[in-house]
Motif scaffolding. Structure first.
Motif, PDB file in Angstrom:
ATOM      1  N   PHE A 401     117.624  68.361   9.336  1.00  0.00           N
ATOM      2  CA  PHE A 401     118.509  69.452   8.943  1.00  0.00           C
ATOM      3  C   PHE A 401     119.868  69.353   9.643  1.00  0.00           C
ATOM      4  O   PHE A 401     120.894  69.725   9.064  1.00  0.00           O
ATOM      5  CB  PHE A 401     117.826  70.789   9.225  1.00  0.00           C
ATOM      6  N   GLN A 402     119.877  68.830  10.877  1.00  0.00           N
ATOM      7  CA  GLN A 402     121.159  68.611  11.549  1.00  0.00           C
ATOM      8  C   GLN A 402     122.013  67.609  10.778  1.00  0.00           C
ATOM      9  O   GLN A 402     123.212  67.820  10.545  1.00  0.00           O
ATOM     10  CB  GLN A 402     120.921  68.108  12.981  1.00  0.00           C
ATOM     11  N   LEU A 403     121.402  66.507  10.377  1.00  0.00           N
ATOM     12  CA  LEU A 403     122.138  65.474   9.664  1.00  0.00           C
ATOM     13  C   LEU A 403     122.550  65.962   8.277  1.00  0.00           C
ATOM     14  O   LEU A 403     123.672  65.723   7.825  1.00  0.00           O
ATOM     15  CB  LEU A 403     121.288  64.207   9.560  1.00  0.00           C
ATOM     16  N   ALA A 404     121.641  66.654   7.592  1.00  0.00           N
ATOM     17  CA  ALA A 404     121.969  67.192   6.272  1.00  0.00           C
ATOM     18  C   ALA A 404     123.127  68.180   6.354  1.00  0.00           C
ATOM     19  O   ALA A 404     123.990  68.236   5.465  1.00  0.00           O
ATOM     20  CB  ALA A 404     120.735  67.859   5.659  1.00  0.00           C
ATOM     21  N   ALA A 405     123.189  68.960   7.427  1.00  0.00           N
ATOM     22  CA  ALA A 405     124.282  69.917   7.604  1.00  0.00           C
ATOM     23  C   ALA A 405     125.608  69.208   7.810  1.00  0.00           C
ATOM     24  O   ALA A 405     126.649  69.640   7.301  1.00  0.00           O
ATOM     25  CB  ALA A 405     123.979  70.847   8.783  1.00  0.00           C
ATOM     26  N   LEU A 406     125.611  68.103   8.573  1.00  0.00           N
ATOM     27  CA  LEU A 406     126.846  67.343   8.772  1.00  0.00           C
ATOM     28  C   LEU A 406     127.362  66.769   7.464  1.00  0.00           C
ATOM     29  O   LEU A 406     128.575  66.637   7.263  1.00  0.00           O
ATOM     30  CB  LEU A 406     126.606  66.207   9.776  1.00  0.00           C
ATOM     31  N   LEU A 407     126.468  66.400   6.581  1.00  0.00           N
ATOM     32  CA  LEU A 407     126.881  65.875   5.283  1.00  0.00           C
ATOM     33  C   LEU A 407     127.500  66.961   4.401  1.00  0.00           C
ATOM     34  O   LEU A 407     128.300  66.660   3.508  1.00  0.00           O
ATOM     35  CB  LEU A 407     125.685  65.243   4.565  1.00  0.00           C
ATOM     36  N   GLU A 408     127.140  68.219   4.657  1.00  0.00           N
ATOM     37  CA  GLU A 408     127.648  69.312   3.844  1.00  0.00           C
ATOM     38  C   GLU A 408     128.996  69.832   4.333  1.00  0.00           C
ATOM     39  O   GLU A 408     129.806  70.311   3.551  1.00  0.00           O
ATOM     40  CB  GLU A 408     126.642  70.465   3.819  1.00  0.00           C
ATOM     41  N   GLY A 409     129.254  69.755   5.633  1.00  0.00           N
ATOM     42  CA  GLY A 409     130.497  70.320   6.148  1.00  0.00           C
ATOM     43  C   GLY A 409     130.567  70.259   7.654  1.00  0.00           C
ATOM     44  O   GLY A 409     129.780  69.573   8.315  1.00  0.00           O
ATOM     45  N   PRO A 410     131.509  70.994   8.258  1.00  0.00           N
ATOM     46  CA  PRO A 410     131.708  70.949   9.713  1.00  0.00           C
ATOM     47  C   PRO A 410     130.618  71.715  10.453  1.00  0.00           C
ATOM     48  O   PRO A 410     129.759  72.350   9.857  1.00  0.00           O
ATOM     49  CB  PRO A 410     133.062  71.631   9.898  1.00  0.00           C
ATOM     50  N   VAL A 411     130.673  71.642  11.781  1.00  0.00           N
ATOM     51  CA  VAL A 411     129.771  72.397  12.646  1.00  0.00           C
ATOM     52  C   VAL A 411     130.484  73.670  13.085  1.00  0.00           C
ATOM     53  O   VAL A 411     131.604  73.615  13.576  1.00  0.00           O
ATOM     54  CB  VAL A 411     129.356  71.574  13.882  1.00  0.00           C
ATOM     55  N   ALA A 412     129.852  74.813  12.928  1.00  0.00           N
ATOM     56  CA  ALA A 412     130.412  76.081  13.399  1.00  0.00           C
ATOM     57  C   ALA A 412     129.946  76.310  14.834  1.00  0.00           C
ATOM     58  O   ALA A 412     128.748  76.409  15.083  1.00  0.00           O
ATOM     59  CB  ALA A 412     129.952  77.225  12.501  1.00  0.00           C
ATOM     60  N   GLN A 413     130.881  76.377  15.765  1.00  0.00           N
ATOM     61  CA  GLN A 413     130.538  76.546  17.171  1.00  0.00           C
ATOM     62  C   GLN A 413     130.651  78.009  17.594  1.00  0.00           C
ATOM     63  O   GLN A 413     131.568  78.712  17.183  1.00  0.00           O
ATOM     64  CB  GLN A 413     131.475  75.711  18.047  1.00  0.00           C
ATOM     65  N   THR A 414     129.730  78.443  18.423  1.00  0.00           N
ATOM     66  CA  THR A 414     129.822  79.807  18.961  1.00  0.00           C
ATOM     67  C   THR A 414     130.871  79.901  20.049  1.00  0.00           C
ATOM     68  O   THR A 414     131.460  80.960  20.258  1.00  0.00           O
ATOM     69  CB  THR A 414     128.476  80.259  19.552  1.00  0.00           C
ATOM     70  N   GLY A 415     131.073  78.843  20.800  1.00  0.00           N
ATOM     71  CA  GLY A 415     132.092  78.838  21.835  1.00  0.00           C
ATOM     72  C   GLY A 415     131.560  78.974  23.247  1.00  0.00           C
ATOM     73  O   GLY A 415     132.325  78.903  24.195  1.00  0.00           O
ATOM     74  N   TYR A 416     130.256  79.172  23.417  1.00  0.00           N
ATOM     75  CA  TYR A 416     129.722  79.282  24.775  1.00  0.00           C
ATOM     76  C   TYR A 416     128.225  78.980  24.743  1.00  0.00           C
ATOM     77  O   TYR A 416     127.602  78.904  23.681  1.00  0.00           O
ATOM     78  CB  TYR A 416     129.985  80.662  25.372  1.00  0.00           C
ATOM     79  N   ALA A 417     127.634  78.826  25.928  1.00  0.00           N
ATOM     80  CA  ALA A 417     126.225  78.456  26.032  1.00  0.00           C
ATOM     81  C   ALA A 417     125.348  79.700  25.970  1.00  0.00           C
ATOM     82  O   ALA A 417     125.558  80.651  26.719  1.00  0.00           O
ATOM     83  CB  ALA A 417     125.967  77.702  27.329  1.00  0.00           C
ATOM     84  N   SER A 418     124.366  79.685  25.069  1.00  0.00           N
ATOM     85  CA  SER A 418     123.394  80.775  24.999  1.00  0.00           C
ATOM     86  C   SER A 418     121.968  80.226  24.996  1.00  0.00           C
ATOM     87  O   SER A 418     121.030  80.945  24.622  1.00  0.00           O
ATOM     88  CB  SER A 418     123.644  81.632  23.749  1.00  0.00           C
ATOM     89  N   LEU A 419     121.790  78.964  25.410  1.00  0.00           N
ATOM     90  CA  LEU A 419     120.471  78.325  25.444  1.00  0.00           C
ATOM     91  C   LEU A 419     120.398  77.425  26.670  1.00  0.00           C
ATOM     92  O   LEU A 419     121.381  76.772  27.029  1.00  0.00           O
ATOM     93  CB  LEU A 419     120.241  77.522  24.166  1.00  0.00           C
ATOM     94  N   VAL A 420     119.230  77.395  27.291  1.00  0.00           N
ATOM     95  CA  VAL A 420     118.981  76.524  28.445  1.00  0.00           C
ATOM     96  C   VAL A 420     117.868  75.555  28.083  1.00  0.00           C
ATOM     97  O   VAL A 420     116.776  75.971  27.675  1.00  0.00           O
ATOM     98  CB  VAL A 420     118.578  77.337  29.692  1.00  0.00           C
ATOM     99  N   LEU A 421     118.116  74.263  28.243  1.00  0.00           N
ATOM    100  CA  LEU A 421     117.099  73.238  28.029  1.00  0.00           C
ATOM    101  C   LEU A 421     116.437  72.940  29.374  1.00  0.00           C
ATOM    102  O   LEU A 421     117.082  72.423  30.284  1.00  0.00           O
ATOM    103  CB  LEU A 421     117.720  71.969  27.441  1.00  0.00           C
ATOM    104  N   ASP A 422     115.177  73.274  29.494  1.00  0.00           N
ATOM    105  CA  ASP A 422     114.443  73.096  30.747  1.00  0.00           C
ATOM    106  C   ASP A 422     113.840  71.698  30.770  1.00  0.00           C
ATOM    107  O   ASP A 422     112.870  71.410  30.062  1.00  0.00           O
ATOM    108  CB  ASP A 422     113.360  74.168  30.858  1.00  0.00           C
ATOM    109  N   GLU A 423     114.414  70.802  31.571  1.00  0.00           N
ATOM    110  CA  GLU A 423     113.930  69.421  31.667  1.00  0.00           C
ATOM    111  C   GLU A 423     113.040  69.217  32.883  1.00  0.00           C
ATOM    112  O   GLU A 423     112.749  68.084  33.262  1.00  0.00           O
ATOM    113  CB  GLU A 423     115.111  68.456  31.718  1.00  0.00           C
ATOM    114  N   ALA A 424     112.620  70.304  33.491  1.00  0.00           N
ATOM    115  CA  ALA A 424     111.837  70.179  34.718  1.00  0.00           C
ATOM    116  C   ALA A 424     110.404  70.669  34.538  1.00  0.00           C
ATOM    117  O   ALA A 424     109.774  71.138  35.476  1.00  0.00           O
ATOM    118  CB  ALA A 424     112.519  70.968  35.834  1.00  0.00           C
ATOM    119  N   LEU A 425     109.888  70.567  33.332  1.00  0.00           N
ATOM    120  CA  LEU A 425     108.509  70.996  33.094  1.00  0.00           C
ATOM    121  C   LEU A 425     107.515  70.080  33.792  1.00  0.00           C
ATOM    122  O   LEU A 425     107.703  68.857  33.841  1.00  0.00           O
ATOM    123  CB  LEU A 425     108.227  71.015  31.589  1.00  0.00           C
TER     124      LEU A 425
END
Length: 801
Positions: A401-425
């Motif tokens: 879906f990420q790739l399909a979205a790029l084929l359709e148009g630009p990426v809409a950015q929120t402008g700030y971080a609202s998610l944390v990826l926890d790599e320390a599991l």
């Protein structure tokens, strides 16, 4: 904030310059940025210097006759020392200016009752322009030293005005910089700021969230469910895909909060080795479950998330707002924080943007920069016959879906971080039925026939491809990038060819303008390869709204690819703002991200009789890239001496580094300048004739001029303190329209004083141009005069510069 009490100004005709610091070059470090200025001021006895007596076994201020010792770090001694001196030097470094911060010496100086001499800084321009004595540091230390001397003389000669400025500065400190008052304002404006944030960055969200668990940890799943339950302004259909044993433990989870429907989907993950050719019938994959959920999708958007992704309360509302503001985008993205552990308890978080560095990373959207949950997709992406592909997927559905979205148009950015990826599991994630690389290849095969696939591949074919969008970006309509050809202004009005480059912060284009209606506006484009090698400039035709509250003229900070390049006034009347693109940015990529940050953003006054609820800052009419080479050069008619004074046709050729023309001549402004022109007709054996007046230095040294013609170095000249006529050969032929660029550097440029030291002219003067012309025939005087004073060699002259 410098603590009160503030000291009463005690400035008199003998006031000196307070300075405190470390003389770095004495301890083996690079020379300080204002070292030569301090040496000169110390030699004149104008300073009161403080700093460490010894550091690393070295006395850094040894030899400075105005050094007065160390000061205790007690918050009061510095103020008292400034008060005794009367004047305080507050010189900003380059990093200070780029970061938009000010040396604490400004605040200490005012608190200590000292008149402040400072170099330009955005904070000074915004709050203290009428308080400090500004000196220009852009022309080197020699010029800076002369300007500081001039400021000292001004303070000493008008102590009443200096005292007025200090008291005004102390008033501003109390009103704007008080810690207590700042905390009070935070409380007073909290509700207003929350409402402002909600209006500008959030929207009501109705979304389907598919939460895929790869770790078999019920507690972690419950944490994520609770986070989605607490989403602001959201209505969520939540689907959880997990191991059957975990699903049993989650049977008691109910709806509530933002979750209006909750469904648990058991999925028997097969731990046996995978095969590439064919689908193992015993394996239960996540793809078919995702397909079933999307087949019954009843919300306008959906999000696929992982249980290793922590979401903030405004995650869905901000992503929904970004999609609403970008109708051409099929996907919205937040920035994110990557969390790692440094030891058993210490955590570290790193801010990451969405960036694509090659076509392969776009096609795979691989790595930690593309987790599941930072992307919100439009419902339209779930259509189009993806059943066959989803049957192969096991954990990589989001990448399609990420790739399909790029084929359709630009990426809409929120402008700030609202998610944390926890790599320390602690637990490793499960192994998918098919390796991720096989799933990504299936995704590529699925989209390779898309009409936009060749364009996507072309855009990201280079290893230095532009970022999809930056971290700091206000909500906007799109992030379109396209080629900009030099020398053409693009109209940013309705139907204009420049409107598609407005990526964020701008309202819908109107018939004659487009408003910047956010706290930050973004323009994205890419420079065409045919842009000239000379430094290009961005030209913006715009007008600014004066503040309704204070009456202050609009000012904007301009950033290019994240680098702060200018802080400039934007007048109410339509005008053109020009920004030089830093050359080091062009060596990395031709992609340009221009950010415009206005000082104030205010609603339309009700008195205007308009029903307009927007908050407006700047009206943009057009923009373009203008290389210096494309600027129309003045034309010189051959065999005529053109007067370079006021009203003379020769003064038009003095394009850089000159003061305003005066009757009969024009003075250079400092030690560097450019003369540019073209000829109106073909000239045989052309000669450039210059009328020059060289000014001797205070010590009586004659002026030495170094210059180049069309980037070819010519011999240095020694000029007399009178009219000099110099002829320079332009070759055998100057064809019609031929262009010439003369770059000049001088040995010295100084202010003018009488024999008693009284200031006659505060400008830095070294050479005046009286006339310029192009003549046919052999040169009357060879430019390679070989007349270096005292038999100096070329190496000797080099040492003077």
């Amino acid at each position: 904030m410098v603590a009160e009490p503030y000291l009463e100004p005690a400035i008199d005709a003998d006031a000196k310059l307070f300075y405190i610091g470390i003389n770095w070059e004495r301890i083996g470090r690079p020379k300080g940025r204002f070292h030569d200025v301090l040496v000169s001021l110390d030699s004149k006895g104008l300073t009161s210097i403080y700093g460490p007596e010894k550091i690393l076994g070295v006395a850094p201020w040894e030899g400075f006759k105005t050094y007065e010792g160390e000061l205790p770090f007690d918050g009061q001694s510095v103020k008292r020392a400034i008060n005794r001196a009367g004047i305080c030097l507050a010189l900003s470094s380059g990093p200070h200016k780029r970061a938009g911060i000010m040396s604490n010496r400004l605040f200490e100086g005012l608190a200590g009752g000292g008149a402040v001499i400072a170099t330009p800084n955005p904070i000074i321009d915004k709050h203290f322009r009428d308080v400090v004595y500004l000196v220009d540091d852009s022309r080197g230390e020699d010029a800076l030293g002369q300007l500081v001397l001039e400021a000292v003389r001004e303070i000493r000669s008008d102590t009443a005005e200096a005292r007025r400025r200090v008291l005004e500065g102390q008033r501003i400190l109390r009103e704007l910089c008080s810690l207590e008052r700042s905390i009070e304002q935070l409380f007073e404006t909290h509700d207003e700021r929350v409402a402002h944030f909600g209006r500008n960055f959030l929207a009501d969200a109705e979304a389907t969230v598919i939460l895929i668990d790869d770790y078999g940890a019920p507690a972690r799943i419950r944490d994520r469910i609770e986070e989605y339950r607490g989403q602001l302004r959201s209505a969520i259909n939540l689907h959880v895909i997990c191991d059957p044993a975990v699903a049993q433990q989650l049977a008691d989870e109910r709806t509530g909060g933002a979750i209006r429907a909750l469904t648990i989907h058991p999925c028997a993950y097969d731990p046996s080795p995978s095969v590439f050719d064919g689908i193992k019938p015993v394996s239960e994959r996540t793809g078919p479950i995702v397909l079933r959920i999307l087949a019954d999708l009843r919300t306008p958007s959906f999000l696929i998330a992982g249980t290793n992704e922590i979401v903030f309360v405004d995650h869905l509302a901000s992503l929904t707002r970004a999609l609403a503001d970008n109708p051409s985008a099929a996907m919205a993205s937040s920035a994110m924080l990557r969390e790692t552990y440094n030891g058993p308890v210490s955590r570290a978080r790193t801010l990451l943007e969405l960036r694509a560095t090659s076509f392969d990373t776009v096609a795979n959207v691989t790595g930690a920069t593309a987790p599941r949950g930072r992307f919100l997709f439009r419902k339209s992406l779930a259509k189009g016959g993806v059943a066959e592909l989803m049957a192969l997927m096991d954990g990589e559905e989001h990448r399609y879906f990420q790739l399909a979205a790029l084929l359709e148009g630009p990426v809409a950015q929120t402008g700030y971080a609202s998610l944390v990826l926890d790599e320390a599991l602690a637990a490793p994630p499960r192994s998918p039925a098919e390796p991720a690389e096989y799933q990504c290849q299936a995704i590529r095969d699925r989209v390779a026939q898309h009409a936009n696939w060749p364009e996507l591949k072309r855009r990201y074919a280079k290893a230095d491809a532009e970022p999809l969008s930056g971290v700091i970006q206000a909500a906007g309509r799109g992030s379109s990038k396209g080629l900009i050809i030099a020398g053409k202004m693009l109209e940013t009005i309705a139907g204009g060819d420049g409107a598609s480059y407005l990526a964020a912060g701008f309202s819908q284009p109107e018939p004659d303008l487009t408003w910047l209606a956010a706290e930050r506006g973004v323009i994205n484009f890419e420079l065409a390869t045919d842009i000239a090698a000379e430094d290009p400039e961005i030209a913006l035709t715009m007008s600014g709204r004066r503040s309704l509250e204070t009456g202050r003229q609009q000012h904007c900070t301009f950033l290019i690819n994240g680098m702060s390049c200018a802080y400039l006034p934007v007048p109410e009347e339509l005008s053109t703002v020009r920004l030089r693109i830093p050359r080091n940015l062009l060596t990395a990529s031709r992609a340009i991200r221009l950010e415009i940050v206005p000082d104030h953003l205010e609603p339309v006054s009700p008195d205007a009789g308009l029903n307009d609820s927007r908050e407006l800052a700047v009206a943009l009419i057009a923009f373009g890239v203008m290389p210096q080479a494309s600027v129309e050069l003045p034309v010189l008619q051959p065999n005529k001496m053109h007067d370079a004074g006021e009203g003379g046709s020769g003064s038009e050729a003095l394009v850089r580094g000159f003061y305003e023309p005066e009757p009969g001549l024009t003075w250079m402004a400092g030690t560097s300048a450019s003369i540019r022109f073209r000829v109106s007709q073909t000239v045989i054996r052309p000669v450039l004739r210059l009328g020059l007046w060289g000014r001797c230095s205070e010590e009586g040294e004659r002026q030495i001029m170094r210059f180049s013609l069309n980037k070819q170095r010519l011999d240095d000249l020694i000029l007399e303190d009178r009219q000099n006529v110099i002829d320079v050969s332009l070759g055998t032929l100057a064809p019609i329209g031929a262009q010439y660029n003369l770059e000049i550097r001088l040995r010295h440029a100084e202010i003018a004083e009488d024999k008693n030291g009284n200031l006659l002219d505060g400008r830095l003067l070294g050479l005046a141009v009286t006339g310029i012309g192009v003549f046919g025939g052999e040169p009357e005087v060879a430019v390679s005069l070989g007349s270096h004073e005292g038999g100096k060699t070329e190496d000797d002259v080099d040492e003077l510069f």
